[in-house]
Design an enzyme around this catalytic site. Structure first.
Site, PDB file in Angstrom:
ATOM      1  N   GLU A 435      37.665  38.100  45.178  1.00 45.94           N
ATOM      2  CA  GLU A 435      37.518  38.621  46.542  1.00 45.94           C
ATOM      3  C   GLU A 435      38.544  39.720  46.830  1.00 45.94           C
ATOM      4  OE1 GLU A 435      34.879  37.782  47.527  1.00 45.94           O
ATOM      5  OE2 GLU A 435      34.532  35.821  46.644  1.00 45.94           O
ATOM      6  N   GLY A 436      38.834  40.524  45.821  1.00 47.28           N
ATOM      7  CA  GLY A 436      39.793  41.607  45.958  1.00 47.28           C
ATOM      8  C   GLY A 436      41.150  41.193  45.446  1.00 47.28           C
TER       9      GLY A 436
END
Length: 592
Positions: A435-436
């Site tokens: 998620e990054g």
């Protein structure tokens, strides 16, 4: 096998003593009375402890298996998933129009902590579904929402997000997956996606993939990316699952951790897809899912630290090693328990003070989301947007660090798989990446979020700290132990921001070289604010004479530890930031 007990009392403290949830003027918060949230948390805690926690080790050892194109989940997962669905836990904070219970995000986040701490890999199946649900709910047409959401809310159908490709991760503008328009308004989606969590499994009747792809002839780079609903099986007008849809699993990834979750290579071969949102605006829709997911991942990092800490405390109290330097404390035994030793106490206090501060920060973030979404509060929206990379980056970095410290309490036994401590470390590790990745979170924070709205959110954060200190500076005990350290941390954060303003335009590397330290400096300042507010709340509770005095005294002692031993790290991070780009960028690439 490690055990897990839901920390209901501490969550209740944050919800009601600190945040005073039921008194907040947010639609739906009037339902969050202490008795109600306690009942929900107690019931969720039973499922977490008795149903899914015992499957954590099973999932780690068995993993998932790809058989004849279908992923088989570990023993017991399917039955447990049915219990989650039957109990309505997958629908807790979803829209009642589609079968949800309509509870605020803050309660869904609190319950999510319990499930993630008990079994992160298992809980991801419903977590990914919730993210896909949110994207369709926010950007879908009425027809799309009616078709897809009811069975996603119930988790009869589960969901995923498909971003990454073999040649592109963070730089999604490089993606090659294409979506060709068809005469009936649908698209034919072709391409390969990797690292797809919960990409396929045997616990639901369909998997609804949200897939980023490019429509031929669109703009280059990220501006040409669109988002599509691509089901594993086609669904007819009556909502019945039909034929396969050109979606297949290329392979299962072998991973360091979260073995019980099926991380898939997904192949799309002329699969029928349906545009979600506008053409070439896919990132806007995807970020609805990503921002929610980042709060969820922050929660995962903290939750793994909580589970590991609980077991480290049990071990430290039971394991006999050496004698206390101040005199024997276990005269009837051959040695004293580990917990008598100062370095073990330091280790455990690091964990405890982080976890409790992080929990407050996480639930405050969820509270801001509720203010933004339910009340249309623009100030809350700007603040939670600013804080999202801090929540995700800081809580997962420190969450992993705390699982390692919990493992350290066990000594050599912590390195042996039989203790179960290694799984907490391995499972927590992914939270820094997906998620990054956290380096990207830091770049987003410094490169985009600080300057957002002309700096209004960050100035609002500083004003929040300043006002809190001013309102309470007459409390001498609070001032010495909490307010003075918070003021020092806030000054360090402001000095770092000033350095970026003065140097960022002329030398961007000076700002970006300090971005990771800034994320951690900001994280410490946020936990400092949380602990100062909890210190005030605990003092007020003690003065009232109502409740468990020992609980509040313990809370104060834990907060004092964080302010004295952890919060001064802001000065270290500031010194690194102010050293600029030179120490980081001085070597030419060929010198590495």
């Amino acid at each position: 096998m490690p055990s897990y007990t839901a920390p209901v009392n501490d969550i209740q403290f944050v919800l009601h003593t600190l945040l005073k949830a039921s008194a907040q003027d947010i639609p739906g918060y009037d339902e969050l009375e202490a008795d109600f949230t306690a009942a929900v948390l107690e019931e969720a805690g039973k499922i977490a402890s008795n149903v899914i926690a015992p499957l954590n080790e099973v999932g780690d050892k068995e993993g998932c298996v790809l058989e004849n194109g279908v992923v088989r989940t570990p023993t017991g997962f399917k039955d447990a998933f049915e219990q989650m669905k039957e109990g309505g836990w997958t629908a807790l904070d979803c829209d009642p129009d589609y079968g949800g219970q309509g509870m605020p995000v803050i309660l869904g986040t609190a319950v999510g902590e319990l499930f993630s701490a008990a079994n992160q890999a298992f809980t991801m199946y419903q977590g990914l579904t919730h993210g896909a649900y949110s994207a369709i709910h926010a950007h879908g047409t009425d027809a799309q929402k009616a078709k897809w959401l009811p069975k996603m809310v119930s988790c009869e159908w589960t969901g995923t997000m498909n971003l990454t490709e073999p040649h592109c991760g963070t730089d999604l503008g490089l993606m090659r997956t294409k979506a060709v328009p068809q005469e009936d308004g649908s698209f034919k989606v072709t391409g390969q996606k990797i690292f797809i969590s919960a990409g396929d499994h045997d616990m639901s009747d369909n998997v609804i993939h949200l897939v980023l792809a490019k429509i031929p002839g669109g703009p280059d780079g990220i501006k040409g990316v669109s988002l599509f609903i691509v089901p594993k099986y086609l669904v007819d007008e009556d909502g019945k699952v039909g034929a396969s849809n050109g979606v297949s699993v290329g392979k299962l990834e072998e991973k360091m951790g979260i073995h019980g979750n099926s991380t898939c290579v997904m192949n799309f071969d002329d699969a029928t897809g349906y545009l979600l949102g506008q053409e070439h605006k896919g990132m806007r829709a995807m970020f609805t899912m990503m921002n929610e997911a980042r709060l969820g991942v922050a929660m995962q990092g903290m939750a793994q630290a909580e589970a590991a800490y609980q077991n480290a405390v049990i071990y430290a109290k039971d394991r006999l090693q050496g004698r206390a330097v101040t005199g024997t404390e276990n005269p009837d035994g051959p040695a004293d328990p580990l917990i008598v030793h100062p370095d073990i106490r330091r280790n455990l206090m690091d964990q405890k003070s982080f976890i409790e501060g992080a929990r407050a920060f996480m639930l405050w973030g969820a509270n801001l989301l509720d203010k933004s979404h339910r009340s249309g509060d623009a100030q809350a929206e700007g603040l939670v947007s600013l804080l999202t990379p801090v929540l995700k980056g800081f809580l997962t970095d420190k969450g992993l660090e705390m699982t390692v410290q919990a493992q350290q309490v066990y000594g050599g036994h912590g390195y042996i798989e039989d203790s179960g401590m290694s799984q907490f470390v391995r499972d927590a590790r992914i939270t820094q990446i997906y998620e990054g990745a956290n380096g990207v979170q830091a770049l987003d924070l410094v490169g985009r979020k600080l300057a957002a709205e002309g700096g209004k959110p960050i100035m609002g954060f500083f004003e929040m700290i300043k006002s809190f200190i001013k309102e309470n500076e007459g409390d001498e005990a609070l001032k010495k132990d909490f307010l003075d350290p918070l003021k020092a941390a806030s000054k360090d954060l402001q000095a770092a921001g000033m350095f970026f303003m003065q140097n960022g335009m002329t030398n961007p590397n000076a700002a970006l070289s300090g971005s990771y330290d800034f994320m951690h400096l900001f994280g410490h300042a946020c936990l400092g604010l949380m602990w100062a507010q909890m210190g005030l709340a605990a003092n007020e509770a003690l003065a009232s004479g109502i409740g468990d005095a020992r609980f509040y005294e313990t809370k104060l002692a834990t907060g004092c530890y964080y302010m004295a031993r952890q919060l001064p790290a802001t000065a270290l991070h500031l010194a690194r930031i102010q050293s600029g780009a030179e120490p980081v960028m001085s070597l030419p690439a060929e010198a590495f």
